[in-house]
Design an enzyme around this catalytic site. Structure first.
Site: not given
Length: 885
Positions: A777, A563, A619, A860, A754, A775, A97, A457, A341, A106, A840, A28, A108, A773
């Site tokens: 997770n 999978r 896989r 990739y 993995e 994994g 402000r 708002h 802004r 909105g 992946c 601002k 602050m 690859s």
């Protein structure tokens, strides 16, 4: 620190800042200075830097020399305005402000009309000849100061106003006469003294000091903290404080205030879009207290002012080369710009504005790409109401933020936040939203308000979040005590389902079927430009021909994770799978697998065909075998039912055999148990069947003229010996099939990394593996020692308490898991320089994780089909951000 500049002046006579100083002055403050620099009328003022905020919050005191700099700046304002701060007869009044380097609308605090007291209000009345205006300004100042600085609930003051209006038989604040306003100011001061034990401060400098403290402190209020977390804004940035001479839109019918956008923030259409109110101050528009008029009406009400606004909005957009969100005040026929802004916009708007600005020559393609956040692509892919179905629309409000949402009604932000923890989708229904509702708005599927306009708002915040919003729906009423929404004599209870359409403003009772949108032409342009820039390939996780087709439609360049276990759960396959698991010897197992072979082969043919020759990584079976059998509880229930129905003992014994097998396969920690390559080692016939199906499918399509090069991925390898054992079992199968089919086929055998040990010994594994690859997770799970299935009970607490910045299953942990990936890449390519490496896990569609993957040398990433467009853009951002460094 005495000589360090903490205060920067701006105005049409003298300006010390510019737009490039946003980190120091906040967005601002930097933009106010920039507007002054290019000759746009702004009320004079000064900015206290973000550095002061950081120092104040750290040390609970201001740096030495600050107050002297503030005093000098006030003296400049006094000279420019010919008024005196704190003077009873000719008072200089100020606005205070906030202003962070990234706009946080909105979140602050703001204080207006600062400097008024019991004496100066009379002086203001005399100087302006408008006693009503003076006392209207004073009661507003008392309310804001009490709320922002003293922490007294705003609603307590509103209740007093409502009582006064009821007493006088009026409905609008503008109908309050001078006597009513004088009475309210006295009541407000008594309310303040009742709460604080002290009279309202009459000293203008004390008011200013307290207000500056409050605005700096508001950087750490709960709604600002939540907003920063949602929008990934660092907490150490701090906010600037902007102090300006007051200009007034509430001085009569030749005054007003408004908010506007240089383009439509909801659709991106190139048109001047906004709202205004006559005889009002700025908070009346954004708070939704009164319903504003569209900006086009100003052309008739004040044609000269409208013409000036038109010129200014064009000038600002051309100067900043982006859509601008502007605030203005008209004081007795004179226009002042209070803010410009970069405008918040919906996803569809962001894409349209970016592409059209390229066509207009305002920006280039690379700039356009950086104007669209990858997460905005995600928001465009959210459901919409099917246009072909008939709807029972019970109410219509303003289409404040597009998209459709279905959920259970909640009336408080807190309820929305609680419900989402239990996976319950909600629609937050409010009379109007306030900044305190930020958490609930983020948790809800959509927002519906009774009051407020397109720049209220609720509208602005919902658009920024990509949440559907219907605002200003005056046909509905809310009874908070009873928990009931009423529309046209229809009562809808809290917890009932409603549907809102933020594209039309429609409200529908109950659930409505939603449809997934496709890729628009503008989005297609952005994604094509992204493809020209990015170097990281984007694949998809797909387990069926349908998913593979969807992935190709979204631009996937292959399948990074197919999978195979998902194929085993079909009704026509699960009996054979269970027969295989129940088999007592290898021969019986192979007999069951022979039944599965043609099904698997057809699966792979469909997927290969859908991918049209693009790489497909398959896989081999990964989960433990017990997942394919009925649950123990279901089986015991079946036995009870068989007995109750006098079934034969043979039938009961057959179920008992399954129970025995379930119990024999049961593991304390199955995620680290007999799964992945461990299955392939102990039951090699399973993987042999799958590899035969893969190679047979590829051979068949190669004979049709398609070039298929399957990538066979061995899961959960921790030691190179495991990989070698499985690979040595599979290669003879592939060779046999190719000989049978008389086809020479290129295929590749690699592994999923993995487990931490696999990453740390990747150089050994890469001697045998042709591709990796990651994994992520399971790699996240095994690195942290978190169970994916159980971590939800404590990870939200970790995030709230800043133990972890992000859920590591959603955003890749670059410092821990990421370092293992880097080690794996470096070690793997040390023994096989041409090693193809991908990622992946769920992180393959998360923008920050994608950028990390680009920077460490992945070939990739692979993600769900609907996140492929996000990944394409994020990969381009990674290239462009590196160019900027």
């Amino acid at each position: 620190m005495v000589d360090k500049q903490f205060v920067y002046h701006f105005g049409n006579n003298e300006t010390e800042g510019k737009s490039s100083m946003k980190n120091l002055l906040g967005s601002k403050g930097a933009n106010l200075a920039e507007m002054a620099n290019i000759g746009i009328p702004v009320p004079s003022g000064f900015t206290i830097t973000t550095e002061v905020c950081v120092l104040y919050l750290e040390n609970n005191q201001y740096p030495s020399g600050l107050m002297e700099q503030i005093d000098r700046s006030i003296q400049k304002l006094e000279k420019e305005d010919s008024k005196i701060f704190g003077d009873p007869e000719n008072p200089l009044l100020l606005s205070v402000r906030s202003g962070a380097r990234i706009s946080m609308p909105g979140m602050m605090d703001t204080v207006l009309n600062l400097g008024l007291n019991d004496e100066s209000v009379a002086g203001l009345a005399t100087r302006t000849g408008n006693e009503r205006f003076a006392y209207d300004s004073y009661r507003r100042f008392l309310t804001m100061f009490a709320d922002v600085v003293l922490g007294i609930e705003y609603n307590e003051f509103e209740s007093l106003i409502d009582e006064k209006k009821k007493e006088l038989g009026i409905t609008l604040d503008t109908e309050l006469d001078i006597d009513a306003l004088k009475d309210l100011t006295e009541k407000f001061k008594k309310l303040i003294e009742k709460h604080t034990g002290e009279p309202f401060p009459q000293d203008a400098r004390k008011q200013l000091q307290m207000s500056i403290n409050a605005v700096f402190s508001s950087w750490n209020n709960q709604r600002a903290i939540k907003y920063r977390k949602i929008n990934k804004i660092p907490g150490e940035w701090g906010t600037g404080v902007n102090i300006q001479s007051m200009v007034y839109g509430n001085m009569g019918n030749n005054s007003g205030t408004g908010v506007a956008f240089t383009r439509d923030p909801a659709t991106g259409e190139k048109r001047f879009f906004g709202e205004y109110l006559i005889n009002a101050q700025g908070e009346d528009v954004v708070a939704g207290i009164r319903t504003p008029k569209p900006i086009d009406d100003l052309k008739n009400n004040m044609p000269e002012i409208y013409g000036q606004l038109e010129d200014i909005q064009h000038k600002l957009e051309e100067h900043y080369r982006d859509m601008q969100d502007i605030e203005f005040t008209i004081q007795e026929g004179k226009l002042y710009m209070l803010q410009t802004r970069t405008g918040k916009r919906t996803a569809i708007s962001a894409i349209r504005i970016a592409t059209e600005m390229v066509e207009e020559g305002l920006i280039d393609k690379k700039t356009a790409l950086m104007r669209v956040d990858p997460d905005q692509i995600d928001k465009l892919l959210h459901p919409m109401i099917d246009p072909d179905i008939s709807l029972d629309v019970v109410a219509t409000g303003l289409p404040a933020s597009p998209g459709a949402a279905v959920g259970k009604i909640v009336f408080t932000a807190e309820d929305a936040e609680e419900k989402v923890k239990d996976g319950i989708k909600t629609i937050l229904v409010r009379t109007e939203t306030s900044p305190e509702d930020i958490g609930g708005m983020n948790a809800a599927e959509g927002v519906l308000t009774v009051r407020g306009g397109m720049t209220s708002h609720a509208a602005v915040v919902a658009r920024g979040m990509g949440k559907p919003c219907v605002a200003g729906c005056g046909d509905i009423t809310i009874d908070m005590n009873q928990g009931i929404l009423t529309v046209k004599d229809i009562k809808i209870k809290e917890g009932d389902f409603i549907t809102i359409d933020g594209s039309t403003g429609n409200v529908i009772i109950g659930k409505v079927e939603l449809v997934e949108p496709g890729v628009t032409d503008d989005m297609d342009d952005i994604l094509k430009w992204a493809d020209e820039v990015r170097t990281l390939k984007i694949r998809a996780n797909a387990d069926t021909p349908h998913d593979a087709t969807a992935a190709r439609d979204f631009g996937a360049e292959g399948i990074g994770l197919c999978r195979t276990e998902h194929m085993f759960f079909g009704e026509d396959r699960i009996p054979a799978v269970r027969e295989m698991i129940m088999a007592k010897d290898t021969a019986a197992r192979k007999a069951a697998l022979d039944k599965l072979l043609p099904m698997q082969r057809e699966d792979f043919i469909g997927i290969f065909r859908a991918m049209e020759g693009h790489p497909v990584t398959i896989r081999l079976l990964d989960p433990p075998l017990h997942e394919f059998l009925p649950k123990h509880m279901e089986l015991t229930k079946t036995i009870r039912e068989l007995k109750a129905n006098n079934a034969s003992q043979d039938d009961i014994d057959e179920v008992r055999k399954v129970i025995d097998r379930v119990e024999s396969l049961s593991e304390i920690n199955p995620m680290l148990g007999h799964r992945g390559c461990r299955l392939g080692i102990t039951y090699p016939e399973i993987y042999e069947m799958q590899v035969r199906a893969i190679i047979e499918a590829a051979c068949e399509l190669n004979l049709e003229g398609m070039n298929i090069e399957p990538e066979i991925m061995i899961p959960l390898v921790s030691h190179t010996n495991e990989f070698e054992v499985v690979k040595n079992d599979l290669i003879p199968v592939a060779k046999t099939v190719m000989k049978e089919k008389n086809v020479e086929l290129e295929y590749h055998v690699g592994t999923m990394i993995e487990l931490p040990r696999a990453a740390l010994t990747a150089d050994q594994i890469a001697i045998e593996a042709e591709f990796f690859s990651f994994g992520t997770n399971d790699l996240t799970q095994t690195t942290f020692g978190f169970s994916r299935d159980d971590a939800g009970t404590f990870l939200p607490y970790y995030n709230e308490e800043d133990i972890l910045e992000n859920d590591p299953f959603a955003v890749l942990d670059q410092e821990g898991v990421g370092q293992l990936i880097k080690i794996g890449i470096e070690k793997g390519r040390s023994t096989r320089p041409d090693l193809k490496i991908g990622l992946c896990g769920e992180h393959g569609g998360e923008p920050r994780s994608i950028k990390f993957g680009h920077n460490i040398g992945l070939d990739y990433v692979s993600c769900s089909p609907f996140r492929v467009p996000i990944a394409r853009l994020a990969a381009a951002h990674a290239v462009l951000e590196n160019e900027e460094k």
